[in-house]
Design a protein around this motif. Structure first.
Motif, short mmCIF file in Angstrom:
data_model
loop_
_atom_site.label_atom_id
_atom_site.label_comp_id
_atom_site.label_asym_id
_atom_site.label_seq_id
_atom_site.Cartn_x
_atom_site.Cartn_y
_atom_site.Cartn_z
N VAL A 2 -7.87 -33.04 -31.88
CA VAL A 2 -8.89 -34.45 -32.14
C VAL A 2 -9.46 -34.09 -33.85
O VAL A 2 -9.18 -32.53 -34.17
N GLN A 3 -10.35 -34.96 -34.29
CA GLN A 3 -10.48 -34.01 -35.83
C GLN A 3 -12.00 -34.54 -35.60
O GLN A 3 -12.35 -35.62 -34.56
N LEU A 4 -13.08 -34.27 -36.37
CA LEU A 4 -13.95 -34.27 -36.57
C LEU A 4 -14.29 -34.40 -37.55
O LEU A 4 -14.29 -33.97 -38.34
N VAL A 5 -15.49 -35.58 -38.20
CA VAL A 5 -16.19 -35.73 -39.30
C VAL A 5 -17.67 -35.62 -39.54
O VAL A 5 -17.52 -36.52 -39.07
N GLU A 6 -17.97 -35.13 -40.03
CA GLU A 6 -19.61 -34.54 -40.30
C GLU A 6 -20.09 -35.43 -40.82
O GLU A 6 -19.17 -35.92 -42.28
N SER A 7 -21.36 -36.06 -41.37
CA SER A 7 -21.66 -37.45 -41.67
C SER A 7 -23.38 -36.37 -42.00
O SER A 7 -24.03 -36.24 -40.96
N GLY A 8 -23.88 -37.13 -43.59
CA GLY A 8 -25.21 -36.99 -43.22
C GLY A 8 -26.18 -36.28 -43.68
O GLY A 8 -27.35 -35.84 -43.89
N GLY A 9 -25.20 -35.56 -43.99
CA GLY A 9 -26.24 -33.55 -45.04
C GLY A 9 -26.43 -34.54 -46.59
O GLY A 9 -26.42 -35.81 -46.61
N GLY A 10 -27.17 -33.59 -47.02
CA GLY A 10 -28.03 -34.05 -48.44
C GLY A 10 -28.75 -32.76 -48.88
O GLY A 10 -29.16 -31.83 -48.07
N LEU A 11 -29.47 -33.13 -49.81
CA LEU A 11 -30.41 -32.34 -50.13
C LEU A 11 -32.21 -33.27 -50.26
O LEU A 11 -32.66 -34.86 -50.18
N VAL A 12 -32.87 -32.63 -49.16
CA VAL A 12 -34.42 -32.87 -48.97
C VAL A 12 -35.48 -32.02 -48.85
O VAL A 12 -35.05 -30.75 -49.14
N GLN A 13 -36.98 -32.11 -49.33
CA GLN A 13 -37.61 -31.78 -49.82
C GLN A 13 -38.11 -31.08 -47.96
O GLN A 13 -38.23 -31.46 -47.12
N CYS A 22 -21.80 -36.40 -36.13
CA CYS A 22 -20.15 -36.09 -36.15
C CYS A 22 -19.38 -36.71 -35.17
O CYS A 22 -19.30 -37.28 -34.01
N ALA A 23 -18.22 -37.99 -36.13
CA ALA A 23 -16.91 -38.32 -35.32
C ALA A 23 -15.91 -37.83 -34.74
O ALA A 23 -15.71 -37.39 -35.91
N ALA A 24 -16.04 -37.80 -33.62
CA ALA A 24 -14.55 -37.70 -33.32
C ALA A 24 -13.65 -38.59 -33.31
O ALA A 24 -13.71 -39.97 -33.06
N SER A 25 -12.04 -38.33 -33.60
CA SER A 25 -11.53 -39.30 -33.47
C SER A 25 -9.93 -38.64 -32.68
O SER A 25 -9.67 -37.00 -32.63
N GLY A 26 -8.54 -39.02 -32.14
CA GLY A 26 -7.67 -38.61 -32.06
C GLY A 26 -7.90 -38.38 -30.53
O GLY A 26 -7.33 -37.32 -29.24
N ARG A 27 -9.02 -38.08 -29.56
CA ARG A 27 -9.33 -37.73 -28.59
C ARG A 27 -10.36 -37.93 -28.02
O ARG A 27 -11.25 -37.53 -28.94
N THR A 28 -10.89 -38.74 -26.46
CA THR A 28 -12.29 -38.91 -26.45
C THR A 28 -12.86 -37.81 -25.91
O THR A 28 -12.19 -36.74 -25.13
N THR A 112 -18.86 -18.60 -31.85
CA THR A 112 -17.72 -19.37 -32.46
C THR A 112 -16.78 -19.72 -31.94
O THR A 112 -15.91 -20.83 -32.20
N SER A 113 -15.97 -18.59 -31.27
CA SER A 113 -14.44 -18.10 -30.24
C SER A 113 -14.70 -19.45 -29.00
O SER A 113 -13.24 -19.46 -28.63
N GLU A 114 -15.56 -19.70 -29.21
CA GLU A 114 -15.23 -21.12 -27.49
C GLU A 114 -15.16 -22.61 -27.58
O GLU A 114 -14.43 -23.14 -27.21
N TYR A 115 -14.85 -22.42 -29.35
CA TYR A 115 -14.75 -24.35 -30.22
C TYR A 115 -12.84 -23.32 -30.52
O TYR A 115 -12.76 -23.15 -31.33
N GLY A 116 -12.46 -24.69 -30.32
CA GLY A 116 -11.49 -24.76 -30.66
C GLY A 116 -10.95 -25.87 -32.01
O GLY A 116 -10.45 -25.72 -32.80
N TYR A 117 -12.59 -27.16 -32.01
CA TYR A 117 -12.56 -27.87 -33.51
C TYR A 117 -13.27 -27.44 -34.31
O TYR A 117 -14.62 -27.65 -32.97
N TRP A 118 -12.77 -28.21 -35.34
CA TRP A 118 -13.79 -27.77 -35.98
C TRP A 118 -14.08 -28.58 -37.33
O TRP A 118 -13.01 -29.20 -37.93
N GLY A 119 -15.62 -29.39 -37.61
CA GLY A 119 -15.29 -30.37 -38.92
C GLY A 119 -15.53 -30.15 -40.03
O GLY A 119 -15.35 -28.85 -39.60
#
Length: 128
Positions: A2-13, A22-28, A112-119
């Motif tokens: 599984v590939q995970l790609v995060e987006s939407g971060g940035g600088l905000v007041q 977080c969009a996933a690909s490679g597996r539903t 964290t140990s309960e998850y196998g894939y990370w962005g």
């Protein structure tokens, strides 16, 4: 895989809003539990929010309750984190994660140990 790609971060007041995706690909991923974690400099990676496979069960760490909302769109293979009323202490790198070892679990997972894939993470910086 599984590939995970995060987006939407940035600088905000402080007081502002951001929406992380977080969009996933490679597996539903519609059958799996998901989580958002964050890691500030010099600190451990901790859970921010988590959601069960159906979206029927969610968890929020105390510091974000009432401000953040986790949701998922299984048709788009995407999980979101809506962050409102941001505070300087929310500054961190935010990661999404998917647990593929358990199908159709109504449980939310907080370690964290309960998850196998990370962005790769997305930086959120909240200025005062």
């Amino acid at each position: 895989q599984v590939q995970l790609v995060e987006s939407g971060g940035g600088l905000v007041q402080a007081g502002g809003s951001l929406r992380l995706s977080c969009a996933a690909s490679g597996r539903t991923f519609s059958s799996y539990a998901l989580g958002w974690f964050r890691q500030a400099p010099g600190k451990e990676r901790d859970v921010v929010a988590a959601i069960s496979w159906s979206g029927g069960n969610t968890y929020y760490t105390d510091s974000v309750k009432g401000r953040f909302t986790i949701s998922r769109d299984n048709a788009k293979n995407t999980v979101y984190l809506q962050m409102n009323s941001l505070k300087t202490e929310d500054t961190a790198v935010y990661y999404c994660a998917v647990r593929t070892s358990t199908l159709y679990s109504g449980t939310v997972y907080l370690s964290t140990s309960e998850y196998g894939y990370w962005g790769q993470g997305t930086q959120v910086t909240v200025s005062s």
